[in-house]
Design an enzyme around this catalytic site. Structure first.
Site, PDB file in Angstrom:
ATOM      1  N   ASP A 130      16.755 -10.090  -2.772  1.00  0.00           N
ATOM      2  CA  ASP A 130      15.873  -9.125  -3.437  1.00  0.00           C
ATOM      3  C   ASP A 130      15.671  -9.520  -4.894  1.00  0.00           C
ATOM      4  O   ASP A 130      16.528 -10.165  -5.487  1.00  0.00           O
ATOM      5  CB  ASP A 130      16.523  -7.728  -3.432  1.00  0.00           C
ATOM      6  CG  ASP A 130      16.481  -7.060  -2.068  1.00  0.00           C
ATOM      7  OD1 ASP A 130      15.921  -7.642  -1.131  1.00  0.00           O
ATOM      8  OD2 ASP A 130      17.016  -5.943  -1.955  1.00  0.00           O
ATOM      9  N   MET A 131      14.546  -9.104  -5.472  1.00  0.00           N
ATOM     10  CA  MET A 131      14.360  -9.276  -6.915  1.00  0.00           C
ATOM     11  C   MET A 131      14.574  -7.904  -7.571  1.00  0.00           C
ATOM     12  O   MET A 131      14.037  -6.902  -7.113  1.00  0.00           O
ATOM     13  CB  MET A 131      12.964  -9.811  -7.223  1.00  0.00           C
ATOM     14  CG  MET A 131      12.802 -10.254  -8.668  1.00  0.00           C
ATOM     15  SD  MET A 131      13.968 -11.546  -9.169  1.00  0.00           S
ATOM     16  CE  MET A 131      13.091 -13.032  -8.692  1.00  0.00           C
ATOM     17  N   ARG A 181       9.122 -13.712  -0.398  1.00  0.00           N
ATOM     18  CA  ARG A 181       8.654 -12.375  -0.003  1.00  0.00           C
ATOM     19  C   ARG A 181       7.903 -11.814  -1.214  1.00  0.00           C
ATOM     20  O   ARG A 181       8.475 -11.666  -2.291  1.00  0.00           O
ATOM     21  CB  ARG A 181       9.850 -11.454   0.301  1.00  0.00           C
ATOM     22  CG  ARG A 181       9.439  -9.999   0.497  1.00  0.00           C
ATOM     23  CD  ARG A 181      10.583  -9.017   0.192  1.00  0.00           C
ATOM     24  NE  ARG A 181      11.749  -9.268   0.978  1.00  0.00           N
ATOM     25  CZ  ARG A 181      12.972  -8.819   0.645  1.00  0.00           C
ATOM     26  NH1 ARG A 181      13.159  -8.109  -0.467  1.00  0.00           N
ATOM     27  NH2 ARG A 181      13.999  -9.083   1.401  1.00  0.00           N
ATOM     28  N   GLY A 185       6.690  -4.717  -6.797  1.00  0.00           N
ATOM     29  CA  GLY A 185       7.703  -4.485  -7.839  1.00  0.00           C
ATOM     30  C   GLY A 185       7.985  -3.010  -7.943  1.00  0.00           C
ATOM     31  O   GLY A 185       7.047  -2.201  -7.995  1.00  0.00           O
ATOM     32  N   ALA A 186       9.278  -2.659  -7.962  1.00  0.00           N
ATOM     33  CA  ALA A 186       9.656  -1.254  -7.798  1.00  0.00           C
ATOM     34  C   ALA A 186      10.324  -0.627  -9.017  1.00  0.00           C
ATOM     35  O   ALA A 186      10.696   0.540  -8.972  1.00  0.00           O
ATOM     36  CB  ALA A 186      10.604  -1.146  -6.598  1.00  0.00           C
ATOM     37  N   HIS A 224       2.732  -1.929   2.064  1.00  0.00           N
ATOM     38  CA  HIS A 224       2.150  -0.961   3.004  1.00  0.00           C
ATOM     39  C   HIS A 224       0.676  -0.774   2.730  1.00  0.00           C
ATOM     40  O   HIS A 224       0.033   0.106   3.263  1.00  0.00           O
ATOM     41  CB  HIS A 224       2.876   0.389   2.869  1.00  0.00           C
ATOM     42  CG  HIS A 224       4.355   0.230   2.879  1.00  0.00           C
ATOM     43  ND1 HIS A 224       5.079   0.099   1.727  1.00  0.00           N
ATOM     44  CD2 HIS A 224       5.209   0.108   3.904  1.00  0.00           C
ATOM     45  CE1 HIS A 224       6.347  -0.091   2.042  1.00  0.00           C
ATOM     46  NE2 HIS A 224       6.453  -0.097   3.346  1.00  0.00           N
ATOM     47  N   ARG A 286      11.406   5.143  -3.993  1.00  0.00           N
ATOM     48  CA  ARG A 286      10.408   5.453  -2.947  1.00  0.00           C
ATOM     49  C   ARG A 286       9.588   6.677  -3.354  1.00  0.00           C
ATOM     50  O   ARG A 286       8.387   6.741  -3.132  1.00  0.00           O
ATOM     51  CB  ARG A 286      11.071   5.712  -1.586  1.00  0.00           C
ATOM     52  CG  ARG A 286      11.898   4.584  -1.013  1.00  0.00           C
ATOM     53  CD  ARG A 286      11.146   3.338  -0.666  1.00  0.00           C
ATOM     54  NE  ARG A 286      10.690   2.458  -1.710  1.00  0.00           N
ATOM     55  CZ  ARG A 286      11.415   1.518  -2.328  1.00  0.00           C
ATOM     56  NH1 ARG A 286      12.660   1.329  -2.027  1.00  0.00           N
ATOM     57  NH2 ARG A 286      10.874   0.750  -3.241  1.00  0.00           N
TER      58      ARG A 286
HETATM   59  C1  LIG Z   1      10.216  -5.349   2.910  1.00  0.00           C
HETATM   60  C2  LIG Z   1      10.157  -4.937   1.463  1.00  0.00           C
HETATM   61  C3  LIG Z   1      11.061  -5.469   0.569  1.00  0.00           C
HETATM   62  C4  LIG Z   1      10.999  -5.116  -0.767  1.00  0.00           C
HETATM   63  N1  LIG Z   1      11.827  -5.751  -1.662  1.00  0.00           N
HETATM   64  C5  LIG Z   1      11.670  -5.512  -2.986  1.00  0.00           C
HETATM   65  C6  LIG Z   1      12.387  -6.261  -3.953  1.00  0.00           C
HETATM   66  O1  LIG Z   1      13.175  -7.158  -3.641  1.00  0.00           O
HETATM   67  N2  LIG Z   1      12.178  -5.972  -5.260  1.00  0.00           N
HETATM   68  C7  LIG Z   1      11.286  -5.011  -5.672  1.00  0.00           C
HETATM   69  O2  LIG Z   1      11.116  -4.821  -6.877  1.00  0.00           O
HETATM   70  N3  LIG Z   1      10.609  -4.284  -4.771  1.00  0.00           N
HETATM   71  C8  LIG Z   1      10.769  -4.503  -3.442  1.00  0.00           C
HETATM   72  N4  LIG Z   1      10.038  -3.783  -2.555  1.00  0.00           N
HETATM   73  C9  LIG Z   1       9.270  -2.586  -2.986  1.00  0.00           C
HETATM   74  C10 LIG Z   1       7.909  -2.957  -3.516  1.00  0.00           C
HETATM   75  O3  LIG Z   1       8.022  -3.605  -4.760  1.00  0.00           O
HETATM   76  C11 LIG Z   1       7.040  -1.713  -3.689  1.00  0.00           C
HETATM   77  O4  LIG Z   1       7.659  -0.876  -4.619  1.00  0.00           O
HETATM   78  C12 LIG Z   1       6.780  -0.943  -2.414  1.00  0.00           C
HETATM   79  O5  LIG Z   1       6.605  -1.786  -1.314  1.00  0.00           O
HETATM   80  C13 LIG Z   1       5.526  -0.102  -2.559  1.00  0.00           C
HETATM   81  O6  LIG Z   1       4.413  -0.913  -2.777  1.00  0.00           O
HETATM   82  P1  LIG Z   1       3.229  -1.163  -1.717  1.00  0.00           P
HETATM   83  O7  LIG Z   1       2.883  -2.599  -1.793  1.00  0.00           O
HETATM   84  O8  LIG Z   1       3.633  -0.688  -0.385  1.00  0.00           O
HETATM   85  O9  LIG Z   1       2.032  -0.411  -2.285  1.00  0.00           O
HETATM   86  P2  LIG Z   1       1.774   1.091  -2.791  1.00  0.00           P
HETATM   87  O10 LIG Z   1       0.793   0.919  -3.891  1.00  0.00           O
HETATM   88  O11 LIG Z   1       3.024   1.855  -3.042  1.00  0.00           O
HETATM   89  O12 LIG Z   1       1.098   1.713  -1.542  1.00  0.00           O
HETATM   90  C14 LIG Z   1      -0.132   1.195  -1.127  1.00  0.00           C
HETATM   91  C15 LIG Z   1      -0.738   2.026  -0.049  1.00  0.00           C
HETATM   92  O13 LIG Z   1       0.117   2.028   1.088  1.00  0.00           O
HETATM   93  C16 LIG Z   1      -0.038   3.234   1.749  1.00  0.00           C
HETATM   94  N5  LIG Z   1       1.248   3.939   1.823  1.00  0.00           N
HETATM   95  C17 LIG Z   1       2.315   3.737   1.020  1.00  0.00           C
HETATM   96  N6  LIG Z   1       3.316   4.551   1.399  1.00  0.00           N
HETATM   97  C18 LIG Z   1       2.871   5.254   2.453  1.00  0.00           C
HETATM   98  C19 LIG Z   1       3.410   6.246   3.287  1.00  0.00           C
HETATM   99  N7  LIG Z   1       4.660   6.724   3.084  1.00  0.00           N
HETATM  100  N8  LIG Z   1       2.664   6.743   4.274  1.00  0.00           N
HETATM  101  C20 LIG Z   1       1.411   6.311   4.469  1.00  0.00           C
HETATM  102  N9  LIG Z   1       0.832   5.388   3.700  1.00  0.00           N
HETATM  103  C21 LIG Z   1       1.548   4.862   2.705  1.00  0.00           C
HETATM  104  C22 LIG Z   1      -1.053   4.053   1.002  1.00  0.00           C
HETATM  105  O14 LIG Z   1      -2.319   3.773   1.500  1.00  0.00           O
HETATM  106  C23 LIG Z   1      -0.929   3.477  -0.385  1.00  0.00           C
HETATM  107  O15 LIG Z   1      -2.060   3.668  -1.161  1.00  0.00           O
HETATM  108  C24 LIG Z   1      10.052  -4.148  -1.209  1.00  0.00           C
HETATM  109  C25 LIG Z   1       9.132  -3.631  -0.300  1.00  0.00           C
HETATM  110  C26 LIG Z   1       9.156  -4.014   1.005  1.00  0.00           C
HETATM  111  C27 LIG Z   1       8.130  -3.471   1.947  1.00  0.00           C
END
Ligand SMILES: Cc1cc2nc3c(=O)[nH]c(=O)nc-3n(C[C@H](O)[C@H](O)[C@H](O)COP(=O)(O)OP(=O)(O)OC[C@H]3O[C@@H](n4cnc5c(N)ncnc54)[C@H](O)[C@@H]3O)c2cc1C
Length: 304
Positions: A130-131, A181, A185-186, A224, A286
């Site tokens: 993970d980052m 991957r 960014g979270a 997502h 989340r």
């Molecule tokens: C497998 C995985 C590993 C990850 N590892 C890391 C890591 O190592 N480091 C890190 O900083 N971050 C990590 N993340 C988190 C990532 O950085 C994001 O914070 C997180 O994935 C939300 O971004 P998003 O791309 O889904 O887009 P978002 O902008 O959050 O969502 C985009 C769209 O997805 C849809 N959506 C989102 N949530 C829902 C929901 N609950 N129900 C229905 N539709 C929804 C909506 O249409 C929304 O507009 C990881 C995420 C995943 C999936």
């Protein structure tokens, strides 16, 4: 503002105490976390596997500050790998380097990752890194550069919101195509380091998808966001690769129907399955991502 407030809360001990010891029901946690034990995570991954979806096992916990905590996390991960072998589930294991002591003992941290990577390899699984917050990005990249020489299948998460990421990827590619991957960014990061607007983050994400199909290897698109997933599908077609030429990764409990649909459509899909008792910062991130997650959280608080 919404996102900032929840990311701020993820880091505040008093808020954490209120939430974890307060009326927050299991319902909220259960939506995003497979359970407290590795057995819960194995069960969740078995279920995903029946739908042709792979797992990415994640033991919750981060920011460990002393060696006993890092050793404990290492042993817990070894136990996870043993359970993967026993159960025969299709999964990788994702680790956070700060959980294994990156912040105070890099050498031991590298030793732990080496051991875990070789154990995972021996049972037909693999390791993903993970980052985390920007303060750890350089050290995580350095660790990855060393480790991938011994474990070419090691995968590293990179964050599209960081301004530096295109340069970091070019640097990694100078030695070998990186196995990455891609995530948005979270964490809460300042504007000097990270794009803040969705439009800017998405633009960099699209640029990096194209980059990965050109210069990376076996890209994993972790999002997502349907528009970005479709962008990756188009990039795969352009690069001559089929639906199995890249991986789509999502989080446990988020867009389950889409996960299953993509798997039915023949894409490679994996789901990140967190488990363990240290769920608080993960859950806050989340909620910060999506107002609808907050509504779910508030409903659980008032018992609906
Ligand atoms: C497998 C995985 C590993 C990850 N590892 C890391 C890591 O190592 N480091 C890190 O900083 N971050 C990590 N993340 C988190 C990532 O950085 C994001 O914070 C997180 O994935 C939300 O971004 P998003 O791309 O889904 O887009 P978002 O902008 O959050 O969502 C985009 C769209 O997805 C849809 N959506 C989102 N949530 C829902 C929901 N609950 N129900 C229905 N539709 C929804 C909506 O249409 C929304 O507009 C990881 C995420 C995943 C999936």
């Amino acid at each position: 503002m919404f996102r900032e407030t929840w990311l701020w809360a993820s880091d505040k001990r008093r808020v954490q105490k209120f939430v974890t010891e307060g009326a927050l029901t299991r319902t909220v946690v259960q939506r995003f976390v497979a359970g407290d034990s590795v057995g819960d995570a194995v069960g969740a991954i078995q279920q995903l596997n029946t739908n042709d979806i792979g797992g990415i096992l994640d033991l919750l916990g981060e920011g460990v500050t002393e060696s006993t905590g890092a050793k404990q996390a290492f042993e817990d991960y070894l136990e996870c790998i043993k359970r993967i072998e026993e159960s025969g589930i299709d999964t990788t294991v994702s680790i956070k380097l700060t959980q294994l002591g990156l912040a105070f003992d890099k050498e031991t941290c590298l030793y732990y990752v080496r051991m875990l990577a070789s154990e995972a390899q021996a049972v037909g699984s693999g390791l993903e890194v993970d980052m985390e917050q920007s303060a750890y990005v350089s050290d995580t990249l350095d660790a990855f550069k060393v480790l991938r020489r011994e474990f070419p299948d090691l995968r590293l998460a990179v964050q599209a919101y960081l301004r530096r990421t295109p340069v970091d990827l070019d640097d990694l590619a100078a030695e070998a195509p990186p196995r990455v991957r891609l995530v948005k960014g979270a964490y809460s990061e300042p504007p000097q380091l990270a794009f803040q607007k969705k439009s800017e983050i998405d633009a960099q994400y699209r640029y990096l998808i194209d980059w990965l199909f050109e210069k990376g290897t076996d890209p994993a698109i972790a999002s997502h966001d349907s528009a970005l997933i479709e962008h990756a599908q188009r990039a795969a077609t352009r690069s001559g690769g089929g639906r199995k030429s890249f991986e789509i990764q999502m989080l446990y409990g988020i867009r389950r129907e889409l996960q299953e649909q993509l798997a039915r459509d023949g894409f490679r899909v994996s789901v990140y399955v967190p488990f363990g008792s240290a769920w608080y910062p993960y859950l806050m991130r989340r909620i910060a991502e999506r107002p609808a997650n907050l509504r779910f959280f508030m409903r659980a608080l008032v018992g609906n």
